[in-house]
Design a protein around this motif. Structure first.
Motif, PDB file in Angstrom:
ATOM      1  N   ASP A   1      41.056 -49.866  46.793  1.00 20.56           N
ATOM      2  CA  ASP A   1      39.689 -49.371  46.656  1.00 20.56           C
ATOM      3  C   ASP A   1      39.542 -48.439  45.466  1.00 20.56           C
ATOM      4  OD1 ASP A   1      39.012 -50.847  48.837  1.00 20.56           O
ATOM      5  OD2 ASP A   1      38.811 -49.166  50.217  1.00 20.56           O
ATOM      6  N   TYR A   2      40.587 -47.671  45.169  1.00 22.59           N
ATOM      7  CA  TYR A   2      40.530 -46.776  44.005  1.00 22.59           C
ATOM      8  C   TYR A   2      40.430 -47.583  42.721  1.00 22.59           C
ATOM      9  CZ  TYR A   2      41.775 -43.267  40.555  1.00 22.59           C
ATOM     10  OH  TYR A   2      41.759 -42.436  39.457  1.00 22.59           O
ATOM     11  N   TYR A   3      41.246 -48.611  42.587  1.00 23.62           N
ATOM     12  CA  TYR A   3      41.273 -49.397  41.355  1.00 23.62           C
ATOM     13  C   TYR A   3      40.073 -50.325  41.206  1.00 23.62           C
ATOM     14  CZ  TYR A   3      46.254 -48.129  40.786  1.00 23.62           C
ATOM     15  OH  TYR A   3      47.437 -47.470  40.614  1.00 23.62           O
ATOM     16  N   PHE A   4      39.628 -50.910  42.307  1.00 20.19           N
ATOM     17  CA  PHE A   4      38.614 -51.963  42.234  1.00 20.19           C
ATOM     18  C   PHE A   4      37.188 -51.434  42.225  1.00 20.19           C
ATOM     19  CE2 PHE A   4      42.173 -54.592  43.155  1.00 20.19           C
ATOM     20  CZ  PHE A   4      41.834 -55.908  42.901  1.00 20.19           C
ATOM     21  N   SER A   5      36.954 -50.236  42.695  1.00 16.01           N
ATOM     22  CA  SER A   5      35.583 -49.792  42.950  1.00 16.01           C
ATOM     23  C   SER A   5      34.872 -49.334  41.685  1.00 16.01           C
ATOM     24  CB  SER A   5      35.588 -48.645  43.970  1.00 16.01           C
ATOM     25  OG  SER A   5      36.281 -47.522  43.454  1.00 16.01           O
ATOM     26  N   GLY A   6      33.539 -49.398  41.757  1.00 11.68           N
ATOM     27  CA  GLY A   6      32.683 -48.845  40.722  1.00 11.68           C
ATOM     28  C   GLY A   6      31.819 -47.755  41.311  1.00 11.68           C
ATOM     29  N   ALA A   7      30.877 -47.267  40.535  1.00 11.23           N
ATOM     30  CA  ALA A   7      30.007 -46.179  40.981  1.00 11.23           C
ATOM     31  C   ALA A   7      28.853 -46.713  41.829  1.00 11.23           C
ATOM     32  CB  ALA A   7      29.450 -45.416  39.779  1.00 11.23           C
ATOM     33  N   SER A   8      28.454 -45.907  42.783  1.00  8.26           N
ATOM     34  CA  SER A   8      27.243 -46.129  43.582  1.00  8.26           C
ATOM     35  C   SER A   8      27.146 -47.566  44.087  1.00  8.26           C
ATOM     36  CB  SER A   8      26.005 -45.724  42.774  1.00  8.26           C
ATOM     37  OG  SER A   8      26.098 -44.375  42.365  1.00  8.26           O
ATOM     38  N   GLY A   9      26.051 -48.265  43.770  1.00  6.69           N
ATOM     39  CA  GLY A   9      25.852 -49.625  44.264  1.00  6.69           C
ATOM     40  C   GLY A   9      26.605 -50.694  43.506  1.00  6.69           C
ATOM     41  N   GLN A  10      27.346 -50.307  42.475  1.00  4.64           N
ATOM     42  CA  GLN A  10      28.225 -51.192  41.703  1.00  4.64           C
ATOM     43  C   GLN A  10      27.469 -52.280  40.934  1.00  4.64           C
ATOM     44  OE1 GLN A  10      32.465 -50.693  43.868  1.00  4.64           O
ATOM     45  NE2 GLN A  10      31.283 -52.429  44.614  1.00  4.64           N
ATOM     46  N   GLN A  11      26.228 -51.991  40.588  1.00 10.56           N
ATOM     47  CA  GLN A  11      25.458 -52.931  39.766  1.00 10.56           C
ATOM     48  C   GLN A  11      26.124 -53.148  38.418  1.00 10.56           C
ATOM     49  OE1 GLN A  11      21.558 -51.516  38.725  1.00 10.56           O
ATOM     50  NE2 GLN A  11      21.132 -53.230  37.367  1.00 10.56           N
ATOM     51  N   THR A  12      26.499 -52.049  37.765  1.00  9.97           N
ATOM     52  CA  THR A  12      27.109 -52.166  36.435  1.00  9.97           C
ATOM     53  C   THR A  12      28.471 -52.835  36.507  1.00  9.97           C
ATOM     54  OG1 THR A  12      25.908 -50.222  35.658  1.00  9.97           O
ATOM     55  CG2 THR A  12      27.847 -50.855  34.407  1.00  9.97           C
ATOM     56  N   LEU A  13      29.211 -52.609  37.594  1.00 11.66           N
ATOM     57  CA  LEU A  13      30.502 -53.263  37.765  1.00 11.66           C
ATOM     58  C   LEU A  13      30.341 -54.776  37.739  1.00 11.66           C
ATOM     59  CD1 LEU A  13      33.546 -52.856  38.376  1.00 11.66           C
ATOM     60  CD2 LEU A  13      32.958 -53.013  40.802  1.00 11.66           C
ATOM     61  N   GLU A  14      29.326 -55.274  38.419  1.00 13.06           N
ATOM     62  CA  GLU A  14      29.063 -56.714  38.423  1.00 13.06           C
ATOM     63  C   GLU A  14      28.573 -57.190  37.057  1.00 13.06           C
ATOM     64  OE1 GLU A  14      26.288 -57.365  41.547  1.00 13.06           O
ATOM     65  OE2 GLU A  14      27.630 -56.620  43.128  1.00 13.06           O
ATOM     66  N   GLU A  15      27.727 -56.389  36.418  1.00  8.37           N
ATOM     67  CA  GLU A  15      27.147 -56.805  35.135  1.00  8.37           C
ATOM     68  C   GLU A  15      28.185 -56.847  34.017  1.00  8.37           C
ATOM     69  OE1 GLU A  15      23.970 -57.859  34.068  1.00  8.37           O
ATOM     70  OE2 GLU A  15      24.000 -58.256  36.213  1.00  8.37           O
ATOM     71  N   ASN A  16      29.216 -56.027  34.080  1.00 10.00           N
ATOM     72  CA  ASN A  16      30.222 -56.029  33.016  1.00 10.00           C
ATOM     73  C   ASN A  16      30.825 -57.407  32.809  1.00 10.00           C
ATOM     74  OD1 ASN A  16      30.102 -53.445  31.999  1.00 10.00           O
ATOM     75  ND2 ASN A  16      31.880 -52.671  33.113  1.00 10.00           N
ATOM     76  N   THR A  17      31.066 -58.130  33.896  1.00 11.20           N
ATOM     77  CA  THR A  17      31.604 -59.489  33.764  1.00 11.20           C
ATOM     78  C   THR A  17      30.485 -60.528  33.619  1.00 11.20           C
ATOM     79  OG1 THR A  17      31.762 -59.594  36.186  1.00 11.20           O
ATOM     80  CG2 THR A  17      33.755 -59.000  34.975  1.00 11.20           C
ATOM     81  N   ALA A  18      29.392 -60.336  34.351  1.00  7.14           N
ATOM     82  CA  ALA A  18      28.303 -61.323  34.318  1.00  7.14           C
ATOM     83  C   ALA A  18      27.688 -61.448  32.929  1.00  7.14           C
ATOM     84  CB  ALA A  18      27.232 -60.952  35.334  1.00  7.14           C
ATOM     85  N   ALA A  19      27.615 -60.344  32.195  1.00  4.10           N
ATOM     86  CA  ALA A  19      26.982 -60.369  30.870  1.00  4.10           C
ATOM     87  C   ALA A  19      27.731 -61.276  29.906  1.00  4.10           C
ATOM     88  CB  ALA A  19      26.891 -58.951  30.305  1.00  4.10           C
ATOM     89  N   PHE A  20      29.042 -61.352  30.025  1.00  2.00           N
ATOM     90  CA  PHE A  20      29.805 -62.270  29.173  1.00  2.00           C
ATOM     91  C   PHE A  20      29.434 -63.721  29.462  1.00  2.00           C
ATOM     92  CE2 PHE A  20      32.688 -58.646  28.509  1.00  2.00           C
ATOM     93  CZ  PHE A  20      32.934 -58.787  27.147  1.00  2.00           C
ATOM     94  N   ARG A  21      29.168 -64.021  30.733  1.00  2.00           N
ATOM     95  CA  ARG A  21      28.832 -65.400  31.096  1.00  2.00           C
ATOM     96  C   ARG A  21      27.463 -65.819  30.559  1.00  2.00           C
ATOM     97  NH1 ARG A  21      31.269 -63.607  35.984  1.00  2.00           N
ATOM     98  NH2 ARG A  21      29.244 -63.355  37.022  1.00  2.00           N
ATOM     99  N   ARG A  22      26.640 -64.861  30.206  1.00  4.29           N
ATOM    100  CA  ARG A  22      25.324 -65.197  29.658  1.00  4.29           C
ATOM    101  C   ARG A  22      25.373 -65.483  28.157  1.00  4.29           C
ATOM    102  NH1 ARG A  22      23.772 -61.188  33.597  1.00  4.29           N
ATOM    103  NH2 ARG A  22      23.829 -59.513  32.066  1.00  4.29           N
ATOM    104  N   LEU A  23      26.529 -65.315  27.557  1.00  8.24           N
ATOM    105  CA  LEU A  23      26.706 -65.608  26.135  1.00  8.24           C
ATOM    106  C   LEU A  23      27.338 -66.984  25.957  1.00  8.24           C
ATOM    107  CD1 LEU A  23      28.051 -62.166  24.872  1.00  8.24           C
ATOM    108  CD2 LEU A  23      25.710 -63.026  24.762  1.00  8.24           C
ATOM    109  N   ARG A  24      26.862 -67.726  24.978  1.00 11.01           N
ATOM    110  CA  ARG A  24      27.380 -69.058  24.700  1.00 11.01           C
ATOM    111  C   ARG A  24      28.091 -69.075  23.344  1.00 11.01           C
ATOM    112  NH1 ARG A  24      26.227 -68.961  29.223  1.00 11.01           N
ATOM    113  NH2 ARG A  24      24.604 -70.142  30.330  1.00 11.01           N
TER     114      ARG A  24
END
Length: 369
Positions: free
Chosen positions: A24-47
């Motif tokens: 949990d220490y290594y995997f977690s992000g802040a608060s609702g973890q929106q940015t944690l998800e976006e860090n990887t998702a944003a790469f997928r939006r690039l072609r």
């Protein structure tokens, strides 16, 4: 056990085998973890927009960081308490990165000392990540130790005037394991953490908070430059305005980072702000990026948008959890080979061939449908 062939395989292994508190220490992000998800998702939006019919029989991934040559532009970001993942912790990471001729950044929150890490991997490229302590004397002492042991840059973290809200840490009442300590802190400070551990005090974050100077401001940057001969890199920049200010204050590098999504939730993914920062810096400093790198194609996208190199944090921890130094080497070699393959399939034979034209946002194609 099936072979581990990509970073996601190592991530699953770490998730299954680490103790819950470490996981949990290594995997977690802040608060609702929106940015944690976006860090990887944003790469997928690039072609990627590859060019073909290029001679790619020889592909070089070499580059330089602040003038120091490295074999490929994928380096180790500072991650704290690495010995929760493997007993060798930071020493294993240092050995792996030195063997691969890349750069390791040692965390201020290291569970191995500046000196022991340096001695474990002589000749390796090492940077030291720094928070400015409420005691300037303590800060200067850490810098002197890093200089003496051959570290080649100071990475000042600027996005942590206080600790972010991390729900999993609060739920788990996280404390440093009794067998570990922050090896770069003074004996007096270390003893205070020992008291926190022995009393089972869940408020370790409060103790850490007292050590970080919340008055840190732009005037602190020239002071830091004045007390060291090492180049200064600012880590935690997310806007063009701050990037321009940093360059004007004399820093050598801008590290685009949202702290692994562990500080302020709701900020952009790092890859989303990279172009803005590249434009603001206009070649006056080197630019690096962390956050969400899981594939060699992610590295290619970041370099196409203007980063000189990327730094990975959690993938290092996944490798440590799997097999110490050998695990870290496997993770980094996978990323290196994926990156080299992506370069070749895009028609690039050196980093100089990688350009902005190689990447488009997915919305570029919507009007073509």
């Amino acid at each position: 056990m099936a072979a581990l062939v990509c970073v996601s395989d190592f991530e699953r292994y770490a998730h299954e085998h680490l103790p819950k508190s470490a996981r949990d220490y290594y995997f977690s992000g802040a608060s609702g973890q929106q940015t944690l998800e976006e860090n990887t998702a944003a790469f997928r939006r690039l072609r990627l927009r590859p060019r073909v019919l290029r001679d790619v029989s020889r592909v070089s991934t070499e580059t330089t960081l602040l003038g120091r040559r490295i074999a490929f532009p994928i380096c180790a970001a500072p991650t704290g308490i690495q010995r929760m993942a493997h007993p060798d912790g930071e020493i294993a990471t240092a050995k792996a990165l030195a063997d691969l001729s890349s750069c390791m950044t040692l965390s201020w929150w290291s569970t191995t000392s500046i000196e022991d890490v340096a001695r474990s991997a002589p000749g390796g490229v090492r940077w030291f990540q720094l928070h400015i302590d409420s005691s300037r004397e303590t800060t200067v002492d850490l810098i002197r130790r890093a200089e003496k042991m051959g570290y080649e840059a100071i990475v000042l973290t600027v996005d942590m005037p206080m600790m972010g809200q991390r729900y999993d840490h609060i739920r788990n009442r996280f404390v440093l394991p009794r067998s570990l300590k922050f090896e770069n802190f003074s004996k007096e400070t270390a003893s205070k953490f020992s008291e926190t551990q022995s009393q089972g005090n869940p408020r370790m974050a409060r103790r850490l908070q007292t050590m970080i100077d919340p008055t840190l401001n732009w005037d602190s940057v020239p002071w830091l430059i004045s007390v060291t001969r090492l180049p200064i890199v600012l880590k935690g920049i997310l806007t063009g305005k701050d990037a321009r200010e940093a360059v004007e204050r004399g820093v050598s590098g801008i590290w685009v980072s949202n702290h692994g999504a562990r500080q302020l939730d709701g900020v952009p993914a790092t890859i989303e702000v990279l172009s803005e920062i590249v434009h603001a810096v206009d070649g006056r400093a080197e630019i690096y990026l962390d956050g969400g790198i899981r594939h060699g194609t992610d590295v290619l996208k970041a370099l196409a948008l203007g980063a000189r190199a990327v730094f990975v944090g959690r993938p290092i921890l996944f490798g440590l959890a799997y097999k110490g130094a050998d695990g870290v080497k496997q993770v980094m070699e996978i990323l290196r080979e994926e990156f080299r393959t992506a370069m070749a399939l895009s028609g690039c034979t050196s980093l100089n061939d990688i350009s902005r034209a190689l990447v488009a946002h997915e919305s570029y194609y919507w009007s073509k449908l």
